[in-house]
Design an enzyme around this catalytic site. Structure first.
Site, mmCIF file in Angstrom:
data_model
loop_
_atom_site.group_PDB
_atom_site.id
_atom_site.type_symbol
_atom_site.label_atom_id
_atom_site.label_comp_id
_atom_site.label_asym_id
_atom_site.label_seq_id
_atom_site.Cartn_x
_atom_site.Cartn_y
_atom_site.Cartn_z
ATOM 1 N N ASP A 165 0.611 -8.662 5.492
ATOM 2 C CA ASP A 165 0.158 -8.767 6.893
ATOM 3 C C ASP A 165 0.551 -10.132 7.468
ATOM 4 O O ASP A 165 1.027 -10.226 8.608
ATOM 5 C CB ASP A 165 -1.345 -8.513 7.025
ATOM 6 C CG ASP A 165 -2.186 -9.305 6.042
ATOM 7 O OD1 ASP A 165 -1.629 -9.839 5.056
ATOM 8 O OD2 ASP A 165 -3.411 -9.409 6.246
ATOM 9 N N ASP A 212 11.590 -2.155 9.679
ATOM 10 C CA ASP A 212 11.763 -1.725 11.075
ATOM 11 C C ASP A 212 11.438 -2.869 12.027
ATOM 12 O O ASP A 212 12.144 -3.094 13.016
ATOM 13 C CB ASP A 212 10.843 -0.535 11.394
ATOM 14 C CG ASP A 212 11.519 0.789 11.101
ATOM 15 O OD1 ASP A 212 12.597 0.776 10.482
ATOM 16 O OD2 ASP A 212 10.984 1.843 11.491
ATOM 17 N N LYS A 215 -0.092 -7.102 -1.079
ATOM 18 C CA LYS A 215 -1.472 -7.404 -0.658
ATOM 19 C C LYS A 215 -2.294 -7.639 -1.928
ATOM 20 O O LYS A 215 -3.234 -6.901 -2.230
ATOM 21 C CB LYS A 215 -2.037 -6.242 0.173
ATOM 22 C CG LYS A 215 -1.379 -6.059 1.511
ATOM 23 C CD LYS A 215 -1.961 -6.952 2.591
ATOM 24 C CE LYS A 215 -3.352 -6.519 2.979
ATOM 25 N NZ LYS A 215 -3.973 -7.461 3.926
#
Ligand code: NAD
Length: 367
Positions: free
Chosen positions: A224, A252, A192
């Site tokens: 994101d 995940d 980020k």
């Protein structure tokens, strides 16, 4: 030259059940491919606590440091929930990761065609998917100081610190570039950098390291946006490298694109040893599954695919790893399913042992 060495730590719950199937496959490679391993076995987790009062005995730790690779089943279970935090089964696994300094966590997300219907995404989005997420495992916000819950005026404040040194970023970046070289030569780095200084440094260092790998096409993406792209069109990626926190979430997410927990392998790699091989721990992503332990229902494929990763990344046996992965693929294509892979249409599931035997038969057929 001596045989490559492997320490097997079956652990708790379904760990020993799935590992028994891996042992059969290791024996198969010895007998049929002349690939003989020096295998030793020891205790970890609750099993080690029961025997020694500690989830990882010092002798076992020393063995793990000395072998070419460690293969672990799973640890934990309700029986151990009452134990003090310092001796909980999971502490055994954490000690292995910490003392072996395993900074690079490899989490593949691979969708076998026969299981494409299991994904929550459309079949054409996931069929044939084969990506690898490399997560930094030993630094970042889970470890940075200061950390804690402090009093500030009339209220409490919770603090964690995202901290990365250049060398920590560079070593995980190199491990991702090395992987990209063995795969599709495409690497996407996620951070980020728009809102975090540690992200700016991450992007700088990964770009610097990329000069050592002119053949690899490097791209950068905000984490994101990366999460969105992973669900929109995951096949655009080959290897993704990211930090500990974002990697926790993204790996995940990517893994579950492909279906059942019983299918997911992982590797955690450290610095190269004297023989050039990286320190390495291979393990399925799943836990000890106490709800099905001892019933012969566990799917051994995640553990078997973890051994395939060991063949590829510790023992330079890429073609033999591919042979094992193809055997798994064939068995699934033939409709052999453990209970966790049964669709709504039902059918008769096979047991853990029967799945292992089917994979052995497919290996035989590959000769
Ligand atoms: P889990 O992964 O053990 O099980 C979650 C669900 O998935 C269960 O319904 C289980 O039956 C199913 N499942 C998992 N692996 C399967 C397999 N190979 N075949 C078929 N079904 C499978 O997670 P949990 O229930 O949250 O945790 C159980 C114990 O495992 C806890 O003590 C936890 O701390 C521990 N744990 C250990 C590890 C590890 O050893 N790396 C990882 C996660 C959880």
């Amino acid at each position: 030259m001596s045989n490559p060495s492997l320490l097997i730590l079956p652990g708790d719950g379904i760990g020993p059940e799935v590992m028994a199937e891996v042992r059969k496959i290791i024996d198969w490679y010895g007998a049929k491919r002349g690939l003989v391993f020096d295998v030793s076995e020891d205790l970890v987790g609750g099993a080690a606590y029961d025997a020694h009062g500690t989830p990882l005995h010092d002798d076992t730790m020393a063995k793990a440091q000395a072998v070419d690779a460690v293969l672990l089943g799973a640890v934990g279970g309700p029986k151990y929930d009452v134990l003090d935090f310092s001796v909980k089964p999971e502490r055994g696994l954490l000690r292995l990761r910490k003392e072996m300094d395993l900074f690079s966590n490899l989490r593949p997300a691979q969708c076998f065609d026969a299981l494409a219907d299991f994904s929550s995404l459309k079949k054409d989005v996931v069929a044939g998917l084969d990506i690898m997420i490399v997560r930094e495992l030993t630094s970042g916000v889970y470890f940075g100081e200061p950390r804690g819950i402090f009093k500030e005026g009339n209220e409490r404040v919770g603090i964690n610190t995202q901290r990365y040194t250049e060398s920590e970023i560079a070593r995980v970046a190199r491990s991702a570039f090395d992987l990209a070289m063995k795969r599709g030569k495409k690497l996407c780095s996620m951070e980020k950098a728009n809102v975090m200084e540690s992200g700016i440094l991450w992007r700088d260092v990964v770009t610097e390291v990329s000069r050592e790998y002119p053949e690899v096409e490097l791209s950068h993406m905000y984490a994101d946006a990366g999460a969105m792209q992973l669900t929109r069109w995951p096949k655009q990626f080959d290897v993704i490298v990211t930090d500990n926190l974002f990697g926790d979430l993204l790996s995940d997410l990517a893994a579950m694109l492909t279906g059942s927990l019983g299918m997911l392998p992982s590797a955690s790699l450290g610095a190269p040893m004297e023989n050039g091989r990286p320190k390495a721990l291979y393990e399925p992503v799943h836990g000890s599954a106490p709800d099905i332990a001892g019933q012969g229902k566990a799917n051994p494929i995640a553990c078997i695919l973890s051994f395939a990763m060991a063949l590829r990344y510790s023992f330079d046996q890429g073609p033999e790893a591919a042979r094992l992965e193809s055997a798994v693929e064939k068995v699934l294509a033939d409709g052999v399913r453990t209970a966790d892979l049964m669709g709504p249409d039902g059918g008769v599931p096979v047991s853990t042992t029967e799945m292992g035997d089917a994979i052995l038969a497919a290996l035989d057929a590959s000769l």
